[in-house]
Design an enzyme around this catalytic site. Structure first.
Site, PDB file in Angstrom:
ATOM      1  N   LYS A  52      14.841  72.704  -1.650  1.00  0.00           N
ATOM      2  CA  LYS A  52      14.308  72.439  -2.992  1.00  0.00           C
ATOM      3  C   LYS A  52      12.803  72.169  -2.913  1.00  0.00           C
ATOM      4  CE  LYS A  52      18.789  70.983  -4.603  1.00  0.00           C
ATOM      5  NZ  LYS A  52      19.743  69.904  -4.851  1.00  0.00           N
ATOM      6  N   GLN A  96      19.935  63.688  -5.000  1.00  0.00           N
ATOM      7  CA  GLN A  96      20.800  64.565  -4.202  1.00  0.00           C
ATOM      8  C   GLN A  96      22.173  63.915  -4.007  1.00  0.00           C
ATOM      9  OE1 GLN A  96      20.039  67.785  -3.103  1.00  0.00           O
ATOM     10  NE2 GLN A  96      22.208  67.801  -2.592  1.00  0.00           N
ATOM     11  N   ASP A 119      18.939  68.410 -13.300  1.00  0.00           N
ATOM     12  CA  ASP A 119      20.230  68.939 -12.833  1.00  0.00           C
ATOM     13  C   ASP A 119      21.172  69.209 -13.999  1.00  0.00           C
ATOM     14  OD1 ASP A 119      20.450  69.483 -10.125  1.00  0.00           O
ATOM     15  OD2 ASP A 119      20.687  67.377  -9.564  1.00  0.00           O
TER      16      ASP A 119
END
Ligand code: NDP
Length: 281
Positions: A52, A96, A119
């Protein structure tokens, strides 16, 4: 001949388009930044976070890295999120997953401001998707819609079957296909006669989490098959939820694993970071 949907190529095209957008923002004095929080030492998570950050670097998004020790408490993590929520220079916040066992994942995800939730996991964003309002959409299903569109697959009016109903893939996938005017069926582990259901699909999206589960007899001739699953088999090779060898000759188009859906997830995360600038205006 079966069209192999090339997620690597399409995700690269998207990243190049985003790079231009970011450069245009920069030219107007606006820097876009993503805060990436990793708790603990899970090796797979370290790889995902690394990928990422690399994508951010390529596109020109500033990534702010918060690598916290395994023993970090829920309170400390929530404090950091609160600080980032209130920092106007931070556009997106990503935690994460999975988090260490002692931390309540749902509580943490719900603490992220819905306006920075790149997200797309916050209930406000899930609700927005459900009622057709603007918000962040979960990256993997959003990437699948891009794959279909950019491969010339029409969704409107098609029979779409999604196998899997998880909150991050199956459910948002079905809502997005509905938004694109597909006729959508969602199948899951309690579905009776799964083959009969999947064989109706013009577009079959498979997100089950079981290697090579979907074989040729689940698929209608000429269907488009999207394989979300990702597994490492006995020979350490990657494979999906679809038995590619038997299914590919039957379909009009299919995503391979690797190189299909996987690369799109990060591209759409980058897209969401840029979208956050619009949402926060
Ligand atoms: P989950 O385990 O959360 O959900 C799996 C879903 O599949 C559930 O809804 C379950 O049904 C359903 N299911 C399980 N067994 C069967 C069966 N025998 N028949 C029909 N349905 C079944 O998985 P995720 O959605 O998180 O992920 C799915 C796969 O996609 C995994 O392999 C994962 O690694 C991969 N993935 C890949 C990503 C990428 O970027 N390429 C991103 C995210 C995930 P029920 O609800 O009834 O239990």
């Amino acid at each position: 001949m079966t069209q192999i949907i090339d997620g690597k190529k399409i995700s690269q095209e998207i990243k190049d388009e985003l790079k231009e957008k970011v450069a245009a923002y920069k030219a107007n004095g606006k820097e876009i930044s993503l805060a990436v929080i990793l708790v603990g030492n899970d090796p797979a998570s370290q790889v995902y976070v690394g990928n990422k950050k690399k994508a951010c670097e390529y596109i020109g998004i500033k990534s702010l890295s918060y690598e916290l020790p395994e023993e970090t408490s829920e309170e400390e993590l929530l404090k950091l999120i609160d600080k980032l929520n209130n920092d106007p220079s931070v556009n997106g916040i990503l935690v994460q997953l999975p988090l260490p066992g002692a931390i309540d994942e749902e509580k943490v995800l719900n603490a992220i401001s819905p306006l920075k939730d790149v997200d797309g996991f916050h209930p406000m964003n899930v609700g927005a998707l459900c009622i057709g309002k603007e918000g962040f959409v979960s990256c993997t299903p959003a990437g699948i819609i891009e794959l279909l569109k950019r491969s010339g697959v029409e969704i409107a009016g098609k029979e779409c079957v999604v196998v899997g109903r998880s909150n991050i893939v199956g459910k948002p996938m079905s809502l997005l296909l509905l938004r694109e005017n597909g006729t959508v069926t969602v199948a899951h582990s309690k579905t009776r006669d799964l083959k009969e259901v999947t064989k109706r699909a013009d577009i079959l999206v498979v997100a089950i989490g079981k290697p090579k589960f979907i074989t040729a007899e689940y698929v209608k001739d000429g269907a488009v098959v999207i394989d979300v699953g990702i597994h490492r088999n006995e020979d350490k090779k990657l494979c999906g939820d679809v038995d590619y060898e038997s299914v590919a000759p039957k379909c009009s188009a299919i995503t391979p694993v690797p190189g299909g859906v996987g690369p799109m997830t990060i591209a759409m995360l980058m897209n969401n970071c840029i979208h956050s600038v619009e949402l926060n205006k």
